[in-house]
Write a protein that holds these residues in place. Structure first.
Motif, PDB file in Angstrom:
ATOM      1  N   PHE A  52       0.732  -1.166  -0.071  1.00 46.12           N
ATOM      2  CA  PHE A  52       0.110  -0.152  -0.092  1.00 46.12           C
ATOM      3  C   PHE A  52       0.908   1.329  -0.153  1.00 46.12           C
ATOM      4  N   LYS A  53       1.795   1.289   0.966  1.00 46.83           N
ATOM      5  CA  LYS A  53       2.697   2.588   1.075  1.00 46.83           C
ATOM      6  C   LYS A  53       3.818   2.681   0.213  1.00 46.83           C
ATOM      7  N   TYR A  54       4.577   1.547   0.540  1.00 51.83           N
ATOM      8  CA  TYR A  54       5.877   1.653  -0.396  1.00 51.83           C
ATOM      9  C   TYR A  54       5.792   1.140  -1.761  1.00 51.83           C
ATOM     10  N   GLN A 101      -3.288  -5.285  -8.281  1.00 47.39           N
ATOM     11  CA  GLN A 101      -3.786  -3.959  -7.668  1.00 47.39           C
ATOM     12  C   GLN A 101      -2.774  -2.921  -7.255  1.00 47.39           C
ATOM     13  N   ASN A 102      -3.001  -1.714  -7.289  1.00 50.26           N
ATOM     14  CA  ASN A 102      -2.178  -0.623  -6.597  1.00 50.26           C
ATOM     15  C   ASN A 102      -0.751  -0.602  -7.346  1.00 50.26           C
ATOM     16  N   ARG A 103      -0.719  -0.793  -8.680  1.00 50.00           N
ATOM     17  CA  ARG A 103       0.623  -0.888  -9.496  1.00 50.00           C
ATOM     18  C   ARG A 103       0.065   0.022 -10.977  1.00 50.00           C
ATOM     19  N   TRP A 104       1.053   0.561 -11.465  1.00 54.95           N
ATOM     20  CA  TRP A 104       0.980   1.381 -12.709  1.00 54.95           C
ATOM     21  C   TRP A 104       2.341   1.490 -13.115  1.00 54.95           C
ATOM     22  N   PRO A 105       2.669   1.170 -14.607  1.00 52.80           N
ATOM     23  CA  PRO A 105       1.718   0.651 -15.578  1.00 52.80           C
ATOM     24  C   PRO A 105       1.489  -0.775 -15.357  1.00 52.80           C
ATOM     25  N   SER A 106       2.553  -1.507 -14.870  1.00 55.15           N
ATOM     26  CA  SER A 106       2.484  -2.958 -14.590  1.00 55.15           C
ATOM     27  C   SER A 106       2.778  -3.418 -13.073  1.00 55.15           C
ATOM     28  N   LEU A 107       2.704  -4.550 -13.114  1.00 57.48           N
ATOM     29  CA  LEU A 107       3.086  -5.328 -11.651  1.00 57.48           C
ATOM     30  C   LEU A 107       4.557  -5.489 -11.519  1.00 57.48           C
ATOM     31  N   GLN A 523       0.273  -5.554   5.040  1.00 54.97           N
ATOM     32  CA  GLN A 523      -0.477  -4.770   4.244  1.00 54.97           C
ATOM     33  C   GLN A 523      -0.568  -3.434   4.370  1.00 54.97           C
ATOM     34  N   ASN A 524      -0.193  -2.817   5.619  1.00 55.29           N
ATOM     35  CA  ASN A 524       0.128  -1.295   5.987  1.00 55.29           C
ATOM     36  C   ASN A 524       1.587  -1.170   6.032  1.00 55.29           C
ATOM     37  N   ASP A 525       2.535  -1.765   5.603  1.00 58.47           N
ATOM     38  CA  ASP A 525       3.838  -1.528   5.545  1.00 58.47           C
ATOM     39  C   ASP A 525       4.434  -1.097   6.737  1.00 58.47           C
ATOM     40  N   VAL A 526       3.886  -1.646   7.893  1.00 53.88           N
ATOM     41  CA  VAL A 526       4.601  -1.255   9.131  1.00 53.88           C
ATOM     42  C   VAL A 526       5.726  -1.949   9.536  1.00 53.88           C
ATOM     43  N   THR A 527       6.897  -1.429   9.964  1.00 49.51           N
ATOM     44  CA  THR A 527       8.190  -2.063  10.189  1.00 49.51           C
ATOM     45  C   THR A 527       8.241  -2.091  11.696  1.00 49.51           C
ATOM     46  N   ALA A 528       9.176  -2.881  11.942  1.00 50.33           N
ATOM     47  CA  ALA A 528       9.718  -3.062  13.425  1.00 50.33           C
ATOM     48  C   ALA A 528      10.237  -1.723  13.805  1.00 50.33           C
ATOM     49  N   LYS A 529      10.718  -1.095  12.948  1.00 47.99           N
ATOM     50  CA  LYS A 529      11.512   0.521  13.149  1.00 47.99           C
ATOM     51  C   LYS A 529      10.236   1.249  13.618  1.00 47.99           C
TER      52      LYS A 529
END
Length: 998
Positions: A52-54, A101-107, A523-529
């Motif tokens: 989602f985020k990165y 999903q969530n990509r452009w122009p391709s995966l 899914q939400n790109d949450v890291t240990a950091k």
């Protein structure tokens, strides 16, 4: 080669019919019985989406509902586009079309991946810090761009052509989860003869047996036992099996909401509904919801080709798919060893098992070593190679000392332990308890009639889980059946010992290196950091950490990430895990479509349409209807050539000159019955009721605790122990709930019963000077004279041979009667009254004329002339508050200083200086129209009409210190100009009230 990674003779889809499907425009083949995920893996496809985020490349992590990565769009046609479908639960069908999903122009080439390079700017809480400044940029820049970037999939833009169904069901025992424990519990309960429902989110039953190998129950292979038990249950008349059915919500009084996927697995759905919503009330619920495996937290742990060890076993043992040819395993518990063993026995190359533990022992460890699999204890994965798929892992001693070793791999299986699935238990308001020995939360204090069995209850080995489930099933059946004599189950438990999940907390030292991306929430790109940063910035509660980082807030609700985040936060704080807290599990357990929830409530059925018994007659006589809540009410009855104003004027004149018939059936009607009925009424209403004689009526006001008017209506006392209470149309349900709330919680000692009878009685208001002459020929058993039946009285008798409760009361200020008859006779009695009314020149009138007529007399309507801040005194209704009463709901609120302070807004009448000008309802009132903007508003118009009977406009308003302003001129600023009004009394017609009696 098609399905190059399918191993012949392996799995349970042997002989399955080939099916064709498309993913991102490429054609692939799969097998009937596959999920989209297993079919993609069979074709060597690991890259399925972007984060989602990165916008990082993401692959398939799991094989079940906990999947956070493999979210795809399913496109049946232009109108049937469903975003964010988990590929791990989407069954394959011939012709299925899926898109990433969530990509452009391709995966493979996604420009959004630049966000990954900018990740230092997107650390935890960046949105709280960034979007605060400059303030002016929110609307112009931040909000539009955030909205454009929000979401993963694309919402459909055409109406949904599918239809959905719903069912209500009752059972003695509901079993949620169709694994070994759930099947055993269901069979044990069913063999006692009670009604059982067994549901499971998978297409079939078997649960963890999908990935187990070697497990045996009653001397059989575990999977075979599960299938035979399911067939046995299917043949029992007292059992309902619901596969493809997810229990997503556990509510009060053992109501469990289920959603059944009816046709999402079919290439040709036909006329069947897409989904079915089940609302099940069970006497006892058995939760056999299993456990969820968690990933390891290390740098690059989100690379495609890295997945849960149990998922790899499922794809192998259920679908015959090898997730790689050169596999490594990274673990902190013994269960992952079984995945390595199964893959090795199937001919897949297993390079090594990397184990964080210092001295791993156990049957699986020894068996892995005997197969020649290298075991590396006290080791950690510190880096991975590859971009769109893992190519290698770097292994170092977990102490951080020594030289790293690079191992080429095309798949990495991981397991940090298992989290009992206590979501539904928590939704039931049960309290979880932390088990320090295994570092996990387990069901603790139960709030409802349910039991947890198997691994969701912390019972890890198969034999114990089945025994526990059998006992729970029998107990649930006996309790549901009222302690029916015990029936012994036919299940003979000799299940082989399973594995123990072992370590359940986060991997030691997980994510300590703040320079790498070790993902906790994929899914939400949450890291240990991010978790550590949240703690450093002052977050102490896990609920605060969750919101600051968004850990666990994605559609998977943190099924794999919550415990990791909690453990890392606890380590940072130097506290035990329970001290940091636990996030709240809320429904739904997994995402539910709007279609399933809305169900039949679409279009004309969006809200129930309620029609009075006289609706058909009103339609035939040209009534124009308005929506009042859910009711269709006759608004006015135009004659040929009349517009609304002409029709309403005519109706108002006719009622005053002769009579009118009005359909008042929508009024709320509640019977208050019992020895303490009068005492109860004294407490709920401001008026006194103890001395009201049977056969008499009284206008009653109901307040909230804060002293403001909540509802009003006429109450008739039918007998010493029975009151007929009327409420406003819109207040019927809430007033009954209000009464029940107080009866059950504040006055449970009173012997009173409340019954809604709103639908049982049709009400015909006959109002006007000729009203008595109209009803008299039809009424029997009731003396209608003024002496025998004065104003505000009620009698019981018959009309047209039908039982009636006849009220002498008026909402127009003229002599009037309200005829209550059983609803089934409403239209027939109306027609008889209409025939009599025509003889006297009466008319039928609608709600608009009713509003005008009552406003002419200054009668208020709660919700229109009150706004939730009006007291009886403000409305000029002090006379309805018992002066000698010492207690009723709201009495203390009325004593608050601000409610008795001078200058409060009070209800008054307004007369425009130009009698032809009709004010707009809601218009604001000022004392000085020349004051600078912003002007001080001292009140507003609540009701405003043209009155044909008064020959002018009339209005009611609430104005500051209104009763002290009589005769003053105030002003109503409008776009067309300022309107002058004079403050006066609220009665515009028949101020002495003489027409009530003649």
């Amino acid at each position: 080669m098609a399905e190059a990674h399918r191993i012949a003779g392996t799995g349970r889809l042997s002989g399955g019919k080939p099916v064709q499907f498309k993913f991102d425009g490429h054609r692939y083949s799969g097998r009937e019985g596959d999920t989209l995920a297993s079919a993609l893996l069979a074709n060597g496809v690991h890259l399925v989406g972007r984060s989602f985020k990165y916008h990082r490349p993401r692959g398939i992590l799991s094989a079940g509902a906990e999947e956070p990565n493999a979210l795809v769009g399913i496109h049946r046609d232009d109108a049937r586009k469903t975003p964010n479908v988990r590929a791990t639960v989407q069954e394959l069908y011939d012709g299925l079309t899926a898109v990433s999903q969530n990509r452009w122009p391709s995966l493979a080439m996604d420009v959004g991946a630049v966000n990954d390079l900018a990740s230092p700017f997107f650390s935890a809480g960046f949105y709280y810090k960034t979007f605060m400044w400059p303030k002016s940029a929110w609307k112009s820049f931040y909000e539009p761009n955030i909205r454009a970037a929000a979401g993963l999939g694309v919402a459909p833009d055409l109406p949904d052509p599918d239809h959905y169904s719903s069912r209500y069901a009752h059972c003695d025992v509901l079993v949620v989860g169709g694994g070994a424990a759930g099947l055993a519990a269901a069979l044990a309960a069913a063999e006692t003869g009670v009604r059982v429902i067994l549901c499971d989110e998978q297409a079939g039953f078997g649960g963890a047996m999908r990935y187990e190998s070697g497990a045996r129950i009653e001397g059989q292979d575990g999977w075979t036992w599960a299938q035979e038990t399911a067939r046995r249950l299917a043949g029992m008349e007292n059992v309902r099996l619901l596969p493809r059915t997810t229990a997503f919500g556990y509510y009060a009084q053992n109501i469990v909401a289920l959603t059944e996927r009816v046709t999402d697995h079919l290439s040709e759905p036909g006329e069947l509904p897409r989904e079915r919503l089940w609302q099940v009330r069970a006497k006892r619920v058995v939760l056999a919801t299993g456990s969820i495996e968690r990933h390891m937290v290390f740098s690059g742990n989100d690379r495609p080709g890295i997945m849960l060890a149990s998922a790899a076993r499922t794809y192998l043992n259920q679908y015959g798919v090898a997730v790689g040819q050169n596999v490594a395993v990274y673990t902190a518990n013994e269960s992952a060893y079984w995945a390595a063993i199964d893959l090795k026995n199937a001919g897949v190359g297993v390079r090594t098992i990397i184990d964080l533990r210092d001295n791993p022992t156990g049957p699986a460890v020894e068996q892995a070593r005997s197969l020649g699999i290298e075991v590396l204890p006290s080791r950690a994965v510190t880096a991975v190679g590859g971009r769109l798929r893992i190519a290698s892992v770097t292994v170092t001693p977990k102490t951080g000392e020594g030289t790293g070793r690079n191992i080429p791999v095309d798949a990495l299986l991981m397991s940090a332990g298992w989290t009992p699935s206590v979501h539904l238990f928590s939704q039931s308001r049960g309290k979880v308890a932390f088990d320090a020995a295994t570092q996990r939360f387990l069901p603790g204090t139960y709030a409802q009639d349910c039991a947890c069995v198997g691994s969701c209850n912390g019972t890890d080995d198969l034999a114990s889980a089945v025994k526990e489930a059998v006992a729970a099933g029998e107990r649930a059946a006996r309790a549901a059946a009222g302690a029916r004599p015990e029936t012994r189950t036919s299940i003979k438990v000799d299940a082989s010992e399973g594995w123990s999940p072992g370590m359940v907390g986060a991997a030691p030292g997980a994510g300590r290196d703040t320079t790498v991306k070790a993902f906790v929430d994929f899914q939400n790109d949450v890291t240990a950091k991010d978790i550590r940063q949240a703690v450093k910035e002052g977050m102490r509660s896990i609920e605060h950490v969750k919101r600051f980082t968004t850990n666990g807030m994605a559609t998977d609700q943190g099924k794999t990430s919550n415990l990791h985040g909690l453990a890392i936060a606890a380590e940072m704080l130097g506290k035990e895990i329970p001290e940091v807290g636990l996030t709240t599990f809320r429904p739904p357990f997994t995402p539910v479509t709007y279609g399933a929830i809305v169900n039949h409530s679409r279009g004309k059925l969006f809200d129930p349409t309620r029609k009075t018994p006289m609706h058909g007659w009103e339609e035939r006589h040209g009534a124009v209807f308005e929506d009042v809540g859910q009711w269709k009410r006759a608004w006015y009855y135009p004659k040929p050539g009349e517009d609304m104003h002409a029709a309403v004027n005519r109706e108002c004149r006719t009622v005053r000159q002769s009579a009118g018939l009005f359909d008042a059936s929508t009024l709320g009607k509640i019977e208050v019955v019992g020895p303490d009925a009068a005492t109860f009424m004294e407490l709920l209403y401001t008026n006194p009721w103890q001395k009201l004689d049977a056969g008499r009526c009284r206008y009653g006001i109901m307040l909230r605790e804060d002293g403001f008017i909540y509802d009003d209506g006429v109450v008739g006392r039918l007998a010493q122990d029975r009151f007929h209470v009327t409420t406003t149309t819109g207040g019927a349900a809430r007033v009954l709930h209000h009464m029940e709330d107080y009866l059950q919680t504040e006055f449970p000692n009173l012997s009173v019963w409340l019954t809604s009878v709103s639908e049982q009685w049709a009400v015909i208001a006959v109002q006007g000077p000729k009203s008595r002459e109209i009803i008299a020929p039809l009424v029997e058993g009731i003396d209608l004279s003024d002496e025998a039946m004065p104003h505000m009285s009620v009698r019981e008798g018959t009309i047209c041979g039908v039982p009636t409760r006849l009220f002498r009361m008026s909402f127009t200020g003229d002599r009037g009667f309200e005829v209550n008859v059983p609803a089934d006779y409403g239209e027939a009695v109306w027609e008889a009254l209409w025939a009599e009314g025509e003889k006297h020149g009466a008319c039928a009138y609608g709600t608009e004329a009713m509003h005008v007529l009552r406003a002419e007399k200054g009668y208020i309507i709660v919700g229109q002339d009150t706004d939730g801040t009006v007291t009886p005194n403000d409305a000029g209704l002090d006379w309805a508050v018992g002066k000698k009463k010492t207690d009723f709901v709201g009495i203390r609120g009325l004593m608050r200083p601000d409610l008795v302070a001078p200058g409060r807004r009070q209800l008054v009448g307004l007369r425009t200086k130009d009698p032809k000008v009709v004010l707009e309802e809601g218009a604001q009132i000022v004392a000085d129209p020349n004051q600078p903007i912003p002007m001080k508003m001292i009140g507003h118009v609540t009701s405003s009409y043209w009155s044909e009977n008064c020959g002018r406009s009339i209005a009611l308003a609430v104005v500051e210190g209104g009763r002290d302003r009589m005769g003053q001129t105030l002003y109503v600023p409008m776009p067309s100009g300022v309107i002058e009004v004079e403050v006066g009394g609220t009665v515009f017609y028949d101020e002495k009230g003489e027409r009530l009696h003649g």
